[in-house]
Write a protein that holds these residues in place. Structure first.
Motif, short mmCIF file in Angstrom:
data_model
loop_
_atom_site.label_atom_id
_atom_site.label_comp_id
_atom_site.label_asym_id
_atom_site.label_seq_id
_atom_site.Cartn_x
_atom_site.Cartn_y
_atom_site.Cartn_z
N GLU A 140 0.87 -1.09 0.02
CA GLU A 140 -0.02 0.04 0.07
C GLU A 140 1.08 1.15 0.07
O GLU A 140 1.72 1.41 0.74
CB GLU A 140 -0.95 0.05 1.38
N ARG A 141 0.65 2.23 -0.88
CA ARG A 141 1.58 3.29 -0.98
C ARG A 141 1.21 4.37 0.17
O ARG A 141 0.04 4.27 0.56
CB ARG A 141 1.19 4.23 -2.37
N ASN A 142 2.17 5.11 0.39
CA ASN A 142 1.92 6.06 1.35
C ASN A 142 1.68 7.28 0.58
O ASN A 142 2.65 8.05 0.11
CB ASN A 142 3.35 6.57 2.24
N HIS A 143 0.10 7.74 0.56
CA HIS A 143 -0.23 9.01 -0.28
C HIS A 143 0.15 10.20 0.43
O HIS A 143 -0.12 11.27 -0.23
CB HIS A 143 -1.83 8.76 -0.43
N ASP A 144 0.57 10.15 1.69
CA ASP A 144 0.95 11.43 2.18
C ASP A 144 2.33 12.02 1.90
O ASP A 144 2.66 13.22 2.17
CB ASP A 144 1.17 11.23 3.81
N LEU A 145 3.18 11.31 0.84
CA LEU A 145 4.59 11.69 0.80
C LEU A 145 4.48 12.89 -0.22
O LEU A 145 5.16 13.83 -0.13
CB LEU A 145 5.13 10.54 0.04
N ALA B 236 14.19 6.50 1.80
CA ALA B 236 13.28 7.24 2.73
C ALA B 236 11.88 7.04 2.42
O ALA B 236 10.95 6.96 3.10
CB ALA B 236 13.60 8.74 2.49
N ALA B 237 11.46 6.96 1.14
CA ALA B 237 10.17 6.83 0.87
C ALA B 237 9.61 5.31 1.26
O ALA B 237 8.49 5.24 1.82
CB ALA B 237 9.88 7.00 -0.72
N LEU B 238 10.28 4.49 0.90
CA LEU B 238 10.23 2.93 1.53
C LEU B 238 10.02 2.90 2.88
O LEU B 238 9.03 2.12 3.69
CB LEU B 238 10.98 1.97 1.07
N ALA B 239 11.02 3.37 3.48
CA ALA B 239 11.02 3.80 5.14
C ALA B 239 9.65 4.17 5.64
O ALA B 239 9.32 3.88 6.70
CB ALA B 239 12.01 4.43 5.77
N GLU B 240 8.92 5.04 4.90
CA GLU B 240 7.93 5.51 5.45
C GLU B 240 6.44 4.80 4.75
O GLU B 240 5.43 4.90 5.09
CB GLU B 240 7.33 6.97 4.73
N THR B 241 6.81 3.48 4.23
CA THR B 241 6.06 2.76 3.78
C THR B 241 5.76 1.17 4.50
O THR B 241 4.68 0.79 4.65
CB THR B 241 6.15 2.32 2.38
N VAL B 242 6.84 0.59 5.14
CA VAL B 242 6.85 -0.40 5.63
C VAL B 242 7.51 -0.07 7.32
O VAL B 242 8.16 0.65 7.54
CB VAL B 242 7.98 -1.42 5.07
N ALA B 243 6.98 -1.27 8.13
CA ALA B 243 7.48 -1.28 9.48
C ALA B 243 8.98 -1.28 9.77
O ALA B 243 9.47 -0.60 10.66
CB ALA B 243 6.77 -2.48 10.14
N LYS C 189 12.89 1.95 11.08
CA LYS C 189 11.87 1.40 11.92
C LYS C 189 10.62 2.64 12.06
O LYS C 189 10.82 3.75 12.26
CB LYS C 189 12.04 0.76 13.27
N ASN C 190 9.48 1.98 11.47
CA ASN C 190 8.26 2.98 11.48
C ASN C 190 7.05 2.12 11.97
O ASN C 190 6.27 1.31 11.28
CB ASN C 190 8.02 3.08 9.91
N PRO C 191 6.85 2.54 13.24
CA PRO C 191 5.57 1.86 13.96
C PRO C 191 4.22 2.19 13.40
O PRO C 191 3.19 1.65 13.61
CB PRO C 191 5.91 2.33 15.33
N HIS C 192 4.07 3.48 12.49
CA HIS C 192 2.90 3.79 12.02
C HIS C 192 2.59 3.46 10.68
O HIS C 192 1.78 3.85 10.04
CB HIS C 192 2.98 5.64 11.90
N ALA C 193 3.74 2.60 10.01
CA ALA C 193 3.47 1.97 8.49
C ALA C 193 2.31 1.39 8.54
O ALA C 193 2.01 0.33 9.38
CB ALA C 193 4.93 1.27 8.28
N ARG C 194 1.82 1.37 7.53
CA ARG C 194 0.59 0.54 7.12
C ARG C 194 0.99 -0.91 6.54
O ARG C 194 0.17 -1.78 6.76
CB ARG C 194 -0.46 1.30 5.97
N ASN C 195 2.03 -0.99 6.12
CA ASN C 195 2.42 -2.25 5.66
C ASN C 195 3.34 -2.97 6.87
O ASN C 195 4.57 -2.44 7.12
CB ASN C 195 3.12 -2.22 4.48
N LYS C 196 2.74 -4.02 7.57
CA LYS C 196 3.39 -4.18 8.76
C LYS C 196 4.45 -5.54 8.40
O LYS C 196 4.00 -6.70 8.28
CB LYS C 196 2.52 -4.89 9.65
N CYS C 197 5.74 -5.07 7.42
CA CYS C 197 6.41 -5.99 6.91
C CYS C 197 7.88 -5.63 6.97
O CYS C 197 8.08 -4.28 7.23
CB CYS C 197 6.04 -6.33 5.52
N LYS C 198 9.00 -6.29 6.64
CA LYS C 198 10.13 -6.09 6.57
C LYS C 198 10.71 -5.94 5.09
O LYS C 198 10.41 -6.99 4.40
CB LYS C 198 11.08 -6.78 7.38
N LEU C 199 11.37 -5.11 4.81
CA LEU C 199 11.75 -4.87 3.32
C LEU C 199 13.56 -4.64 3.48
O LEU C 199 13.94 -3.84 4.20
CB LEU C 199 11.23 -3.75 2.55
#
Length: 330
Positions: free
Chosen positions: A149-154, A246-253, A219-229
Motif C-alpha cells: 500500500e502506497r503512502n499517499h501522504d508523501l 526514505a520513501a520506502l521507510a515511510e511505507t513499511v514497518a 523502523k516505522n511503527p506507523h507504517a500501514r504495511n506491517k512487514c520488513k523490506l
C-alpha cells in the motif's frame, strides 16, 4: 572540443546529459557492441532469475528495479541525436524475459516515466539523478509491483527550494546552477542503526566518495504495511531523508538498506525480510554483478580506506606547512 563536452552534452531548454565518464553512457545503447551488448544483458537476466529463485526459497518476494538513465527518458531534449533510446539496456533487458518480465520480479519504469516526462521534470536538468517527483513515480510503480500500500501522504511532505550547483552543471565553464526543490520524505520512520560506512558517507571530509557498504536500518511503527523490506541499492536510494530509501521507510514497518549492486545472501538469511529489492542505475549495469558481496568484509575495507584518506590529507597539510616560509625567516 572542450574537455567538458566529452562528458556532458548540452541539450535544449537547459537539459544536460552525461555521455561519457567511467560508465561510457553513450555506448550503452548498442545491441552488439559498447559496454552493454545483448550478451551482457543476458547475464543480468540470468542473475535476476537466480535472485528470484533464491528469494522464493527463503519465502521473500523479490523485485529488481533499474532506474533509467536520463537519456533513456529525455532523449528528445538533446540538441542532436545521441543514442537510440529504444535500445536502452532496461528495455532490452525486459525483452529478454520472454514478454513477461514481471514474472521474474523485473520492474520496468520506462513506459510510465516516458508518459509523464513532459508533465514534470523527473530528473534534475543539470544532474544525473531523479527529482523527488521522479523518485515518487518510481516508488509508486515499485509499490504496485510488490503489492504494498502506497503512502499517499508523501506528496504533501515539506520541501526546500534552493539554487544549487549540481554534478553536470559543475563540469561546465562557466558552471550552470539550477533552482531545485528538495523534498523530505522521512517523517515517521527512525534510523535505528547505521554502520561505520554511513558515517564516512555523511562526513564532509570524504566528499561522499566512500559509500559502498553503507548499512542502515529504519523502523516505522506507523507504517500501514506491517512487514520488513531489505533494499540493495545505490545513490538513487541512499540513506538521506529523500529518494527511494526514505520513501520506502515511510511505507513499511522495517526497512534495511545496503549500498551495493550485489546481494549479500548471508545477510538476507540473517535478516529474514518479507521483501527483497535490488535497485541499480541503468549506467551502473556496465559493471557485471556477481552477488559475491560480503557486507562485513566491505565495511572493514571501507573503514581502512577512510583512515588512509584521513592520513593522506594530514600528510598533505603537513607538507604544505613545511613548504611555507616561517615567520622568523621574514
Amino acid at each position: 572540443m572542450s574537455h567538458a563536452s566529452l562528458f556532458v552534452h548540452q541539450g535544449v531548454d537547459g537539459w544536460l546529459f552525461l555521455v561519457g565518464g567511467s560508465n561510457f553512457v553513450s555506448t550503452l545503447y548498442e545491441r552488439d557492441s559498447g559496454h552493454l551488448p545483448d550478451r551482457a544483458l543476458a547475464r543480468w537476466r540470468d542473475l535476476i532469475v537466480e535472485r528470484k529463485r533464491r528469494c522464493d526459497a527463503l519465502g521473500a518476494k523479490f523485485a529488481h528495479l533499474v532506474v533509467p538513465e536520463k537519456l533513456t527518458i529525455y532523449s528528445h531534449k538533446t540538441a542532436e541525436p545521441l543514442v537510440d533510446a529504444d535500445l536502452a539496456p532496461s528495455l532490452r533487458l525486459a525483452q529478454l524475459f520472454e514478454r513477461d518480465p514481471a514474472a521474474y520480479g523485473y520492474v520496468d519504469l520506462v513506459p510510465l516515466m516516458r508518459t509523464h516526462r513532459d508533465d514534470v521534470d523527473l530528473y534534475w536538468r543539470t544532474d544525473t539523478h531523479w527529482t523527488p517527483l521522479g523518485c515518487l513515480l518510481g516508488y509508486e510503480i515499485l509499490c504496485d509491483a510488490l503489492g504494498l500500500e502506497r503512502n499517499h501522504d508523501l506528496v504533501a511532505r515539506p520541501f526546500v527550494e534552493d539554487v544549487r550547483l549540481l554534478d553536470l552543471g559543475s563540469k561546465l565553464e562557466p558552471p550552470v546552477y539550477e533552482t531545485i526543490r528538495e523534498a523530505t520524505w522521512r517523517q515517521d520512520a527512525t534510523r535505528v542503526y547505521d554502520n561505520a560506512v554511513v558515517g564516512l558517507l555523511e562526513a564532509h571530509e570524504y566528499g561522499g566518495e566512500i559509500h559502498v557498504g553503507c548499512h542502515a536500518v529504519f523502523k516505522n511503527p506507523h507504517a500501514r504495511n506491517k512487514c520488513k523490506l531489505l533494499l540493495f541499492g545505490d545513490s538513487f536510494a541512499g540513506v538521506s531523508p529523500y529518494f527511494l530509501t526514505a520513501a520506502l521507510a515511510e511505507t513499511v514497518a522495517e526497512l534495511e538498506f545496503v549500498w551495493s549492486a550485489n546481494v549479500d545472501w548471508a545477510l538476507v538469511k540473517r535478516s529474514k525480510p518479507d521483501f527483497v529489492v535490488t535497485e541499480i542505475a541503468e549506467r551502473y549495469m556496465a559493471i557485471p554483478a556477481n552477488d559475491r558481496f560480503n557486507l562485513r568484509r566491505t565495511e572493514i575495507r571501507q573503514v581502512l580506506l577512510g583512515r588512509r584518506r584521513r592520513f593522506e590529507a594530514w600528510l598533505r597539510d603537513w607538507r604544505e606547512k613545511r613548504r611555507q616560509p616561517s615567520s622568523k625567516s621574514t
